[in-house]
Scaffold this motif. Structure first.
Motif, PDB file in Angstrom:
ATOM      1  N   THR A  38      -3.129  -2.008   3.320  1.00 22.54           N
ATOM      2  CA  THR A  38      -2.122  -0.978   3.038  1.00 22.54           C
ATOM      3  C   THR A  38      -1.610  -0.385   4.355  1.00 22.54           C
ATOM      4  N   PHE A 222      -1.862   7.136   5.106  1.00 22.22           N
ATOM      5  CA  PHE A 222      -0.886   6.043   5.019  1.00 22.22           C
ATOM      6  C   PHE A 222       0.554   6.439   5.302  1.00 22.22           C
ATOM      7  N   GLU A 351      -0.226  -7.442   0.439  1.00 20.29           N
ATOM      8  CA  GLU A 351      -0.834  -6.804   1.611  1.00 20.29           C
ATOM      9  C   GLU A 351      -1.249  -7.831   2.667  1.00 20.29           C
TER      10      GLU A 351
END
Ligand code: SF4
Length: 363
Positions: A38, A222, A351
């Motif tokens: 991620t 993130f 990913e």
């Protein structure tokens, strides 16, 4: 600094400030690994690589669960799919991952009963609706998904469901860090540690490995500014010769993680040695179903044998997952291997590092 470079950032002023500090303070070359898939996608999406000074090289690690799933495990899923009266349930990103001879998508096209579900609970519901079939959920993921799968096994036990099974193929992040740090081929000056895994396992879970190896580590979130903050903290450590474990995501991650989720996980699963693509067998890096819940273990209920098989010919996923090679260094990248026609899992998963390089035109 060119302000248009950072216009896409949600908090452009903070991003600009962090970038200025990184550029000012980074003097020596460092290789920083974002362990999590991620993070890899967030880095590419925000164009962070192109904004960093040349002294900083970001490399992607083994943080895409589909990518690190060993070829033998993929072949096991496929063999189970070919058994009579079996319904395989999985998240969508496993569908196109090539096994040795075929993929789940191809098996479904050949008439096998393979369904994409959006949660393991969806698989249990399917089992309840199909009492004459064995419904198997493919448990692939890290500590983030394992508690949910464990909770559904507990629910199946409560409901006395007889036809629901799980292939436990989960992986644990801290043993993978240990394996990376023990590898002579892998050179890492700092880790950006995964925020979502850390929410579950807590900062303390990294302490043994980070104390055994003097390498800086920063848990981070993130958002692009979270990642820049994490990079800045790693640069500061590297420049000062420090090697500590820091938490740049303390709004979400605490010392102990989520005790309830970890309690459920440990009630149903226990650590076991597991094979990772690119890293080989890592001690205690997988999770197997405890004996008390063995009636839900798909490997026992539907025993299949698959021959040992090499990874796809020419595919360098193993080296890509450990940061030894970057995708353009694979001879098949963009030629024989594309997202439409992938050779290895790193090009399939949303990913995957190869998919990220392809999508964001990195050569
Ligand atoms: Fe494997 Fe394709 Fe990546 Fe090469 S580009 S390492 S073949 S997934």
């Amino acid at each position: 600094m060119d302000k248009k470079d950072i216009q896409g950032f949600e908090n452009a002023a903070l991003a600009e400030h962090l970038l200025q500090q990184i550029r000012r303070e980074s003097r020596h070359p460092v290789r920083l690994m974002e362990v999590c898939g991620t993070h890899t996608m967030a880095v590419f999406r925000a164009g962070i690589r192109s904004l960093l000074p040349e002294t900083i090289r970001l490399i992607s690690g083994p943080g895409c669960p589909v990518c690190v799933t060993a070829q033998e495990e993929i072949d096991t899923f496929l063999a189970m799919a070919r058994e009579e009266d079996v319904i395989i349930t999985t998240f969508g990103d496993l569908m196109r991952v090539p096994g040795t001879h075929t993929s789940l998508q191809q098996e479904r096209a050949n008439g096998r009963n393979i369904r994409v579900v959006y949660s393991p609970l969806g698989a249990l519901e399917l089992a309840v609706k199909n009492p004459g079939r064995k419904v198997v959920f493919l448990g692939v993921g890290f500590e983030t998904t394992a508690p949910t799968v464990a909770a559904v096994i507990l629910e199946a036990e409560k409901q006395k469901t007889q036809n629901f099974f799980v292939v436990a193929a989960h992986k644990r992040v801290p043993p993978a860090l240990e394996a990376l740090l023990q590898s002579e081929a892998v050179k890492i000056d700092g880790f950006l540690l995964p925020g979502h895994v850390s929410v579950i396992i807590g900062k303390k879970a990294y302490t043994p490995v980070m104390e055994a190896h003097p390498v800086p580590g920063v848990i981070c979130g993130f958002e692009p500014t979270d990642i820049l903050q994490g990079i800045l903290m790693l640069v500061r450590q590297a420049e000062s010769g420090a090697a500590t474990l820091q938490n740049a995501y303390s709004r979400v991650v605490n010392e102990d993680g989520n005790p309830k989720a970890m309690g459920i996980l440990h009630r149903v699963f226990e650590p076991e040695d597991a094979a990772w693509r690119g890293l080989g067998v890592i001690p205690k890096s997988g999770l197997k179903i405890r004996e008390a819940f063995s009636r839900f273990d798909a490997r026992k209920a539907i025993p299949v044998t698959v021959p040992e098989s090499p990874p796809p010919r020419g595919c360098a996923c193993g080296q890509v997952l450990t940061g030894v090679l970057s995708p353009p260094q694979c001879a098949l990248f963009r030629k024989r291997c594309t997202p439409e026609d992938p050779v290895g899992p790193c090009m399939v998963s949303s990913e995957g590092t190869c998919a990220a390089y392809f999508r964001y035109h990195m050569d």
